[in-house]
Write a protein that holds these residues in place. Structure first.
Motif, mmCIF file in Angstrom:
data_model
loop_
_atom_site.group_PDB
_atom_site.id
_atom_site.type_symbol
_atom_site.label_atom_id
_atom_site.label_comp_id
_atom_site.label_asym_id
_atom_site.label_seq_id
_atom_site.Cartn_x
_atom_site.Cartn_y
_atom_site.Cartn_z
ATOM 1 N N ALA A 1 28.045 116.057 -29.407
ATOM 2 C CA ALA A 1 28.360 116.414 -30.789
ATOM 3 C C ALA A 1 27.333 115.812 -31.744
ATOM 4 N N GLU A 2 27.185 116.421 -32.905
ATOM 5 C CA GLU A 2 26.225 115.940 -33.901
ATOM 6 C C GLU A 2 26.562 114.530 -34.358
ATOM 7 N N PHE A 3 25.541 113.742 -34.594
ATOM 8 C CA PHE A 3 25.718 112.393 -35.135
ATOM 9 C C PHE A 3 25.820 112.528 -36.654
ATOM 10 N N ALA A 4 27.034 112.779 -37.136
ATOM 11 C CA ALA A 4 27.231 113.114 -38.541
ATOM 12 C C ALA A 4 28.210 112.184 -39.261
ATOM 13 N N TYR A 5 28.513 111.044 -38.663
ATOM 14 C CA TYR A 5 29.475 110.130 -39.271
ATOM 15 C C TYR A 5 28.875 108.745 -39.430
ATOM 16 N N ILE A 6 29.186 108.116 -40.556
ATOM 17 C CA ILE A 6 28.785 106.734 -40.799
ATOM 18 C C ILE A 6 30.054 105.898 -40.855
ATOM 19 N N ALA A 7 30.077 104.865 -40.021
ATOM 20 C CA ALA A 7 31.211 103.948 -39.982
ATOM 21 C C ALA A 7 30.860 102.688 -40.770
ATOM 22 N N ILE A 8 31.871 102.110 -41.413
ATOM 23 C CA ILE A 8 31.718 100.906 -42.209
ATOM 24 C C ILE A 8 32.620 99.847 -41.611
ATOM 25 N N GLY A 9 32.108 98.599 -41.526
ATOM 26 C CA GLY A 9 32.916 97.554 -40.916
ATOM 27 C C GLY A 9 32.753 96.197 -41.547
ATOM 28 N N THR A 10 33.620 95.289 -41.104
ATOM 29 C CA THR A 10 33.634 93.918 -41.625
ATOM 30 C C THR A 10 33.413 92.894 -40.514
ATOM 31 N N GLY A 11 32.958 93.346 -39.365
ATOM 32 C CA GLY A 11 32.809 92.464 -38.210
ATOM 33 C C GLY A 11 31.578 91.573 -38.285
ATOM 34 N N ALA A 12 31.619 90.537 -37.485
ATOM 35 C CA ALA A 12 30.504 89.592 -37.412
ATOM 36 C C ALA A 12 29.736 89.817 -36.114
ATOM 37 N N GLY A 13 28.601 89.219 -36.009
ATOM 38 C CA GLY A 13 27.805 89.311 -34.796
ATOM 39 C C GLY A 13 26.584 90.174 -34.981
ATOM 40 N N VAL A 14 25.568 89.847 -34.215
ATOM 41 C CA VAL A 14 24.298 90.566 -34.281
ATOM 42 C C VAL A 14 24.398 91.850 -33.475
ATOM 43 N N GLU A 15 23.732 92.906 -33.959
ATOM 44 C CA GLU A 15 23.742 94.167 -33.218
ATOM 45 C C GLU A 15 22.995 94.009 -31.902
ATOM 46 N N SER A 16 23.407 94.822 -30.918
ATOM 47 C CA SER A 16 22.826 94.763 -29.583
ATOM 48 C C SER A 16 22.663 96.191 -29.055
ATOM 49 N N PRO A 17 21.652 96.431 -28.216
ATOM 50 C CA PRO A 17 21.520 97.760 -27.604
ATOM 51 C C PRO A 17 22.752 98.160 -26.784
ATOM 52 N N ASP A 18 23.534 97.176 -26.353
ATOM 53 C CA ASP A 18 24.726 97.455 -25.552
ATOM 54 C C ASP A 18 25.962 97.775 -26.386
ATOM 55 N N ASP A 19 25.874 97.705 -27.716
ATOM 56 C CA ASP A 19 27.031 98.002 -28.569
ATOM 57 C C ASP A 19 27.514 99.425 -28.344
ATOM 58 N N GLU A 20 28.821 99.583 -28.335
ATOM 59 C CA GLU A 20 29.430 100.912 -28.209
ATOM 60 C C GLU A 20 30.318 101.247 -29.390
ATOM 61 N N ALA A 21 30.505 100.274 -30.299
ATOM 62 C CA ALA A 21 31.333 100.470 -31.489
ATOM 63 C C ALA A 21 31.006 99.358 -32.476
ATOM 64 N N LEU A 22 31.466 99.515 -33.703
ATOM 65 C CA LEU A 22 31.367 98.403 -34.642
ATOM 66 C C LEU A 22 32.339 97.324 -34.190
ATOM 67 N N THR A 23 32.099 96.101 -34.613
ATOM 68 C CA THR A 23 32.998 95.013 -34.231
ATOM 69 C C THR A 23 34.367 95.192 -34.880
ATOM 70 N N THR A 24 34.382 95.452 -36.197
ATOM 71 C CA THR A 24 35.638 95.639 -36.918
ATOM 72 C C THR A 24 35.471 96.797 -37.900
ATOM 73 N N GLU A 25 35.664 98.010 -37.422
ATOM 74 C CA GLU A 25 35.513 99.191 -38.282
ATOM 75 C C GLU A 25 36.700 99.311 -39.228
ATOM 76 N N ILE A 26 36.400 99.602 -40.520
ATOM 77 C CA ILE A 26 37.475 99.786 -41.499
ATOM 78 C C ILE A 26 37.544 101.217 -42.031
ATOM 79 N N ASP A 27 36.459 101.984 -41.869
ATOM 80 C CA ASP A 27 36.464 103.351 -42.372
ATOM 81 C C ASP A 27 35.304 104.122 -41.755
#
Length: 156
Positions: free
Chosen positions: A56-82
């Motif tokens: 599917a198209e990459f057409a969504y931007i997620a916003i979060g309040t989580g901590a931690g440095v981004e990693s190539p292994d990330d599969e989601a935001l740490t704490t998505e709020i919207d």
């Protein structure tokens, strides 16, 4: 390599995203950064090159309040709020730049301290293409931010 040659690229292709977050009302730059593209995101891009219906198209931007440095292994935001649907396109006169833009409104009764954003291909779950973390940006109730993500495709 034949695919890259079709576009006049002989050595390789560099893929990276730049992101800007601005106050919607004043236009003040709140954050500018260069984030990582996740392993799952790179794999999805390869799938898209082989079959445009595979992902599917990459057409969504997620916003979060989580901590931690981004990693190539990330599969989601740490704490998505919207998550918001973004507009896709090319900046005027820049046919080799992909751009994703969205406006997010804090629809809560309290200030939200956002610290992470990401690009996904679903309105609820999906594959995380890219993630950016940053120092807290306090967005007051009814406050709005404009998020602009650009991906220049340049010959390496």
């Amino acid at each position: 390599m034949r695919f890259l040659n079709m576009f006049g690229i002989r050595k390789g292709l560099t893929i990276g995203f730049n992101v800007e977050i601005r106050d919607r009302v004043t236009g003040k730059l709140l954050h500018r950064g260069h984030n990582i593209v996740t392993t799952a995101g790179r794999s999805a891009l390869v799938d898209l090159l082989q079959d445009h219906t595979a992902v599917a198209e990459f057409a969504y931007i997620a916003i979060g309040t989580g901590a931690g440095v981004e990693s190539p292994d990330d599969e989601a935001l740490t704490t998505e709020i919207d998550r918001v649907l973004a507009t896709q396109g090319e900046p005027s006169g820049q046919p080799t730049v992909y751009q994703l833009t969205a406006t997010w409104t804090n629809n809560t009764a309290s200030t939200q301290g956002i610290t992470e954003i990401g690009i996904l291909n679903d309105d609820v779950a999906g594959t995380l293409l890219a993630r950016e973390t940053f120092a807290v940006l306090n967005i007051p109730p009814d406050g709005q931010i404009d998020i602009t993500w650009t991906m220049p495709l340049t010959a390496a």
